[in-house]
Design a protein around this motif. Structure first.
Motif, PDB file in Angstrom:
ATOM      1  N   PHE A   1      -0.939   6.681  -3.722  1.00 21.47           N
ATOM      2  CA  PHE A   1      -0.873   5.533  -4.624  1.00 21.47           C
ATOM      3  C   PHE A   1      -2.257   4.926  -4.814  1.00 21.47           C
ATOM      4  O   PHE A   1      -2.631   4.533  -5.928  1.00 21.47           O
ATOM      5  CB  PHE A   1       0.087   4.478  -4.072  1.00 21.47           C
ATOM      6  N   GLY A   2      -3.046   4.861  -3.741  1.00 27.86           N
ATOM      7  CA  GLY A   2      -4.391   4.294  -3.844  1.00 27.86           C
ATOM      8  C   GLY A   2      -5.298   5.063  -4.777  1.00 27.86           C
ATOM      9  O   GLY A   2      -6.299   4.523  -5.261  1.00 27.86           O
ATOM     10  N   ALA A   3      -4.964   6.319  -5.071  1.00 27.53           N
ATOM     11  CA  ALA A   3      -5.761   7.137  -5.987  1.00 27.53           C
ATOM     12  C   ALA A   3      -5.297   7.013  -7.432  1.00 27.53           C
ATOM     13  O   ALA A   3      -5.823   7.708  -8.311  1.00 27.53           O
ATOM     14  CB  ALA A   3      -5.689   8.600  -5.546  1.00 27.53           C
ATOM     15  N   THR A   4      -4.341   6.122  -7.699  1.00 28.32           N
ATOM     16  CA  THR A   4      -3.840   5.929  -9.069  1.00 28.32           C
ATOM     17  C   THR A   4      -4.976   5.527 -10.000  1.00 28.32           C
ATOM     18  O   THR A   4      -5.749   4.611  -9.698  1.00 28.32           O
ATOM     19  CB  THR A   4      -2.751   4.841  -9.097  1.00 28.32           C
ATOM     20  N   GLN A   5      -5.078   6.199 -11.129  1.00 30.56           N
ATOM     21  CA  GLN A   5      -6.120   5.908 -12.110  1.00 30.56           C
ATOM     22  C   GLN A   5      -5.990   4.468 -12.602  1.00 30.56           C
ATOM     23  O   GLN A   5      -4.910   4.026 -12.992  1.00 30.56           O
ATOM     24  CB  GLN A   5      -6.010   6.881 -13.298  1.00 30.56           C
ATOM     25  N   GLY A   6      -7.092   3.730 -12.578  1.00 28.51           N
ATOM     26  CA  GLY A   6      -7.095   2.372 -13.119  1.00 28.51           C
ATOM     27  C   GLY A   6      -6.513   1.327 -12.189  1.00 28.51           C
ATOM     28  O   GLY A   6      -6.322   0.179 -12.597  1.00 28.51           O
ATOM     29  N   LEU A   7      -6.239   1.686 -10.921  1.00 32.31           N
ATOM     30  CA  LEU A   7      -5.617   0.749  -9.993  1.00 32.31           C
ATOM     31  C   LEU A   7      -6.571  -0.377  -9.599  1.00 32.31           C
ATOM     32  O   LEU A   7      -6.144  -1.529  -9.450  1.00 32.31           O
ATOM     33  CB  LEU A   7      -5.145   1.491  -8.742  1.00 32.31           C
ATOM     34  N   GLY A   8      -7.821  -0.078  -9.433  1.00 35.41           N
ATOM     35  CA  GLY A   8      -8.760  -1.070  -8.957  1.00 35.41           C
ATOM     36  C   GLY A   8      -8.701  -1.203  -7.439  1.00 35.41           C
ATOM     37  O   GLY A   8      -8.065  -0.399  -6.744  1.00 35.41           O
ATOM     38  N   GLN A   9      -9.339  -2.259  -6.925  1.00 36.06           N
ATOM     39  CA  GLN A   9      -9.438  -2.448  -5.483  1.00 36.06           C
ATOM     40  C   GLN A   9      -8.502  -3.527  -4.934  1.00 36.06           C
ATOM     41  O   GLN A   9      -8.291  -3.598  -3.726  1.00 36.06           O
ATOM     42  CB  GLN A   9     -10.885  -2.819  -5.122  1.00 36.06           C
ATOM     43  N   ASP A  10      -7.962  -4.371  -5.797  1.00 38.74           N
ATOM     44  CA  ASP A  10      -7.162  -5.513  -5.336  1.00 38.74           C
ATOM     45  C   ASP A  10      -5.691  -5.135  -5.247  1.00 38.74           C
ATOM     46  O   ASP A  10      -4.856  -5.562  -6.061  1.00 38.74           O
ATOM     47  CB  ASP A  10      -7.338  -6.710  -6.284  1.00 38.74           C
ATOM     48  N   TYR A  11      -5.355  -4.333  -4.238  1.00 35.55           N
ATOM     49  CA  TYR A  11      -3.947  -3.952  -4.091  1.00 35.55           C
ATOM     50  C   TYR A  11      -3.563  -3.928  -2.618  1.00 35.55           C
ATOM     51  O   TYR A  11      -4.405  -3.716  -1.729  1.00 35.55           O
ATOM     52  CB  TYR A  11      -3.671  -2.596  -4.744  1.00 35.55           C
ATOM     53  N   SER A  12      -2.292  -4.186  -2.371  1.00 35.51           N
ATOM     54  CA  SER A  12      -1.749  -4.175  -1.014  1.00 35.51           C
ATOM     55  C   SER A  12      -0.451  -3.396  -1.010  1.00 35.51           C
ATOM     56  O   SER A  12       0.323  -3.452  -1.985  1.00 35.51           O
ATOM     57  CB  SER A  12      -1.477  -5.593  -0.518  1.00 35.51           C
ATOM     58  N   VAL A  13      -0.211  -2.674   0.101  1.00 34.52           N
ATOM     59  CA  VAL A  13       1.014  -1.898   0.263  1.00 34.52           C
ATOM     60  C   VAL A  13       1.520  -2.074   1.684  1.00 34.52           C
ATOM     61  O   VAL A  13       0.717  -2.115   2.629  1.00 34.52           O
ATOM     62  CB  VAL A  13       0.769  -0.386   0.006  1.00 34.52           C
ATOM     63  N   ALA A  14       2.839  -2.195   1.831  1.00 38.74           N
ATOM     64  CA  ALA A  14       3.435  -2.220   3.172  1.00 38.74           C
ATOM     65  C   ALA A  14       4.720  -1.406   3.148  1.00 38.74           C
ATOM     66  O   ALA A  14       5.538  -1.553   2.232  1.00 38.74           O
ATOM     67  CB  ALA A  14       3.728  -3.648   3.618  1.00 38.74           C
ATOM     68  N   ILE A  15       4.890  -0.541   4.140  1.00 35.09           N
ATOM     69  CA  ILE A  15       6.138   0.180   4.378  1.00 35.09           C
ATOM     70  C   ILE A  15       6.585  -0.179   5.785  1.00 35.09           C
ATOM     71  O   ILE A  15       5.813  -0.017   6.744  1.00 35.09           O
ATOM     72  CB  ILE A  15       5.961   1.708   4.264  1.00 35.09           C
ATOM     73  N   VAL A  16       7.800  -0.681   5.919  1.00 36.04           N
ATOM     74  CA  VAL A  16       8.311  -1.045   7.240  1.00 36.04           C
ATOM     75  C   VAL A  16       9.683  -0.416   7.443  1.00 36.04           C
ATOM     76  O   VAL A  16      10.409  -0.135   6.481  1.00 36.04           O
ATOM     77  CB  VAL A  16       8.401  -2.582   7.425  1.00 36.04           C
ATOM     78  N   GLY A  17      10.037  -0.197   8.691  1.00 38.03           N
ATOM     79  CA  GLY A  17      11.361   0.307   9.013  1.00 38.03           C
ATOM     80  C   GLY A  17      12.405  -0.779   8.886  1.00 38.03           C
ATOM     81  O   GLY A  17      12.091  -1.957   8.639  1.00 38.03           O
ATOM     82  N   ASP A  18      13.672  -0.406   9.079  1.00 41.04           N
ATOM     83  CA  ASP A  18      14.733  -1.398   8.948  1.00 41.04           C
ATOM     84  C   ASP A  18      14.687  -2.442  10.057  1.00 41.04           C
ATOM     85  O   ASP A  18      15.366  -3.464   9.983  1.00 41.04           O
ATOM     86  CB  ASP A  18      16.110  -0.732   8.867  1.00 41.04           C
ATOM     87  N   ASP A  19      13.862  -2.201  11.077  1.00 45.50           N
ATOM     88  CA  ASP A  19      13.675  -3.191  12.134  1.00 45.50           C
ATOM     89  C   ASP A  19      12.496  -4.112  11.848  1.00 45.50           C
ATOM     90  O   ASP A  19      12.178  -4.999  12.641  1.00 45.50           O
ATOM     91  CB  ASP A  19      13.464  -2.509  13.486  1.00 45.50           C
ATOM     92  N   GLY A  20      11.822  -3.897  10.719  1.00 48.34           N
ATOM     93  CA  GLY A  20      10.680  -4.719  10.350  1.00 48.34           C
ATOM     94  C   GLY A  20       9.356  -4.244  10.901  1.00 48.34           C
ATOM     95  O   GLY A  20       8.308  -4.834  10.602  1.00 48.34           O
ATOM     96  N   ASP A  21       9.345  -3.179  11.698  1.00 48.97           N
ATOM     97  CA  ASP A  21       8.091  -2.671  12.260  1.00 48.97           C
ATOM     98  C   ASP A  21       7.332  -1.872  11.210  1.00 48.97           C
ATOM     99  O   ASP A  21       7.918  -1.062  10.471  1.00 48.97           O
ATOM    100  CB  ASP A  21       8.364  -1.782  13.472  1.00 48.97           C
ATOM    101  N   GLU A  22       6.026  -2.077  11.159  1.00 46.24           N
ATOM    102  CA  GLU A  22       5.208  -1.428  10.148  1.00 46.24           C
ATOM    103  C   GLU A  22       5.080   0.070  10.414  1.00 46.24           C
ATOM    104  O   GLU A  22       4.916   0.508  11.557  1.00 46.24           O
ATOM    105  CB  GLU A  22       3.816  -2.062  10.109  1.00 46.24           C
ATOM    106  N   VAL A  23       5.178   0.849   9.345  1.00 47.85           N
ATOM    107  CA  VAL A  23       5.011   2.297   9.416  1.00 47.85           C
ATOM    108  C   VAL A  23       3.683   2.716   8.796  1.00 47.85           C
ATOM    109  O   VAL A  23       2.960   3.552   9.336  1.00 47.85           O
ATOM    110  CB  VAL A  23       6.180   3.008   8.700  1.00 47.85           C
ATOM    111  N   ALA A  24       3.349   2.126   7.641  1.00 44.07           N
ATOM    112  CA  ALA A  24       2.100   2.447   6.956  1.00 44.07           C
ATOM    113  C   ALA A  24       1.770   1.311   6.009  1.00 44.07           C
ATOM    114  O   ALA A  24       2.660   0.544   5.596  1.00 44.07           O
ATOM    115  CB  ALA A  24       2.210   3.769   6.192  1.00 44.07           C
ATOM    116  N   GLY A  25       0.499   1.194   5.641  1.00 45.27           N
ATOM    117  CA  GLY A  25       0.128   0.140   4.712  1.00 45.27           C
ATOM    118  C   GLY A  25      -1.322   0.206   4.316  1.00 45.27           C
ATOM    119  O   GLY A  25      -2.109   1.029   4.820  1.00 45.27           O
ATOM    120  N   HIS A  26      -1.681  -0.678   3.401  1.00 47.23           N
ATOM    121  CA  HIS A  26      -3.072  -0.843   2.965  1.00 47.23           C
ATOM    122  C   HIS A  26      -3.274  -2.316   2.637  1.00 47.23           C
ATOM    123  O   HIS A  26      -2.562  -2.862   1.771  1.00 47.23           O
ATOM    124  CB  HIS A  26      -3.369   0.021   1.733  1.00 47.23           C
TER     125      HIS A  26
END
Length: 474
Positions: free
Chosen positions: A83-108
């Motif tokens: 997703f971070g390589a999306t054309q035209g995305l720019g630098q101001d972006y945030s991503v979070a993936i968490v499990g159903d327990d709320g624990d973080e799995v991956a992010g930016h």
């Protein structure tokens, strides 16, 4: 017994007798509808139902979701990088993936505060749904004050229903579930039973106090298209359709101009409807309150708060989101203002152990400038939606890409159809999405994406759709 005492006894007996006669007379008057009260001799119209011709077989109840199914963290990080390589995305972006327990799995940059647009409504929805009785309804009521020396007066009291219908009550839809024509029918019937054909009309629009709008929301509300001040009553949320409205009042994609005086619109419509039913409304309607201690002459009842919340989330209705915040403020005995609504939402979420670091709520909707949130907080709010407990209505109303709501056209992969439940967010420099996902390999996850100041907003939007659809494969 002396003469004085005997006279006192006689006076007491006579007073009791007169009181009994007066009470009996009032009861008789109430029975024959000559004075206001709950009793009547009139026959009650009992609803008649046709005998069912077809019975439907019961469906299978879906089993409990599998919990704690591991998520491939390497694959999740790969999706974030892609997703971070999306054309035209720019630098101001945030991503979070968490499990159903709320624990973080991956992010930016998941803890970086960014403008969230309408994804902020998910905070309001979870807080309100966790505290309010979501099975309750809004009541719009009419009271009759029938003082002997004055013109009979009706008082129309708004109970918070901003989805009133102009016609008959519509049990098949949320928008228009309570209809003003039905209210006028019931009111006119009650008046005629009492021999009344001319009345004065007052209205009570005091439910939400005097401050009806967040202070800076007008800056993102050009043409009054996205927000109107909350009120105790409105027809179709104040939407002013040019020509016929949508065939289905619950489903539309356009944003017509919104009325800025929704309660006055209801009063005008109700006045006209009474006139069509032979009730003369004399003089202009005035602000007033219903007398204490009397029952309503007529009422109509809205859809449940849970259904209204689903309507709000799927249409991203800013006015209804602000109203839910205000209802929560009233429930929690906080200030009946936009500031009190934000305070009620944040206090409720903190009591639910939602970490609000990085969050600033300028309103309950995400429309006002100044709101900030992190992808981490948004994703963890969605993880709450995957738990058994209060606040279920906040999950039930999320949009389903390709099916319903603001995400109708946001399904990037047909293989993910029905597996995604999301809330979108869009402003001139913002595109965002948060929600939860039923994974094809079992289990669930929650996510959030916020993009500010993209070089190509449409490309960033498309990249979000592809990223979210791919989450179903984790």
């Amino acid at each position: 017994m002396g003469p004085g005492r005997r006279h006192r006894v006689i006076r007491s007996v006579l007073a009791a007798a007169v009181t009994a006669v007066l009470c009996a007379g009032y009861v008789v008057g109430d029975l024959f509808d000559t004075v206001p009260g709950p009793l009547t001799m009139k026959a009650i119209d009992a609803p008649a139902y046709e005998r069912p011709r077809v019975s439907l077989a019961s469906g299978r109840i879906v089993g409990n979701v599998a919990r704690g199914v591991p998520i491939d963290a390497t694959a999740a990080r790969g999706l974030v990088d892609r997703f971070g390589a999306t054309q035209g995305l720019g630098q101001d972006y945030s991503v979070a993936i968490v499990g159903d327990d709320g624990d973080e799995v991956a992010g930016h940059d998941e803890t970086v505060s960014r403008e969230p647009a309408s994804t902020l409504k998910t905070l309001t929805a979870l807080a309100a749904a966790s505290k309010l009785d979501m099975g309750s309804t809004f009541l719009t009521r009419v009271y009759l004050n029938q003082a002997a020396s004055e013109q009979p007066t009706l008082t129309l009291v708004g109970g918070g229903d901003m989805l009133l219908g102009a016609g008959a009550s519509d049990p098949a839809h949320v928008n228009g579930r309570a209809g003003l024509a039905t209210l006028a029918d019931r009111t006119a019937r009650g008046l005629r039973a009492r021999g009344i054909t001319a009345i004065r009309l007052d209205y009570d629009d005091t439910l939400f106090g005097t401050v009806r709008s967040p202070v800076s929301i007008a800056r993102n509300n050009p043409g009054n298209l996205f927000f109107t001040p909350i009120s105790s009553m409105a027809i179709d949320g104040g939407r002013q359709w040019r020509g016929p409205g949508p065939a289905n009042p619950d489903v539309f994609e356009q944003y017509p101009e919104l009325s800025a005086h929704t309660a006055a619109d209801v009063v005008a419509a109700f006045t006209s409807l009474l006139g069509q039913r032979g009730i003369d409304v004399r003089g202009g309607a005035s602000a007033g309150t219903a007398p204490d201690g009397i029952s309503p002459l007529a009422t109509v009842r809205s859809a449940t708060l849970g259904e209204v919340m689903s309507f709000m989330l799927r249409h991203s209705d800013n006015t209804l989101a602000e109203e839910f915040g205000r209802l929560l403020a009233i429930h929690e005995r906080r200030e009946n203002t936009p500031t009190g609504a934000v305070s009620a939402v944040t206090a409720t979420l903190r009591a639910m152990n939602v970490d609000l670091r990085g969050v600033t709520m300028a309103d309950c909707t995400g429309l006002s400038p100044g709101s900030q949130a992190t992808a981490s907080v948004l994703a963890r709010v969605q993880a709450h939606n995957l738990q058994v407990g209060p606040g279920a209505a906040a999950a039930a109303g999320l949009s389903i890409p390709g099916e319903v709501g603001t995400a109708l056209d946001r399904l990037a992969d047909p293989a993910a159809a029905g597996l995604l439940r999301v809330k979108t967010g869009s402003l001139d420099s913002v595109t965002a999405m948060t929600g939860n996902v039923s994974r094809k390999r079992g289990g669930t996850l929650a996510f959030a994406v916020i993009v500010n100041n993209a070089q190509d907003l449409q490309s960033a939007r498309d990249g979000i759709d592809e990223f979210v659809a791919a989450l179903a494969g984790l």
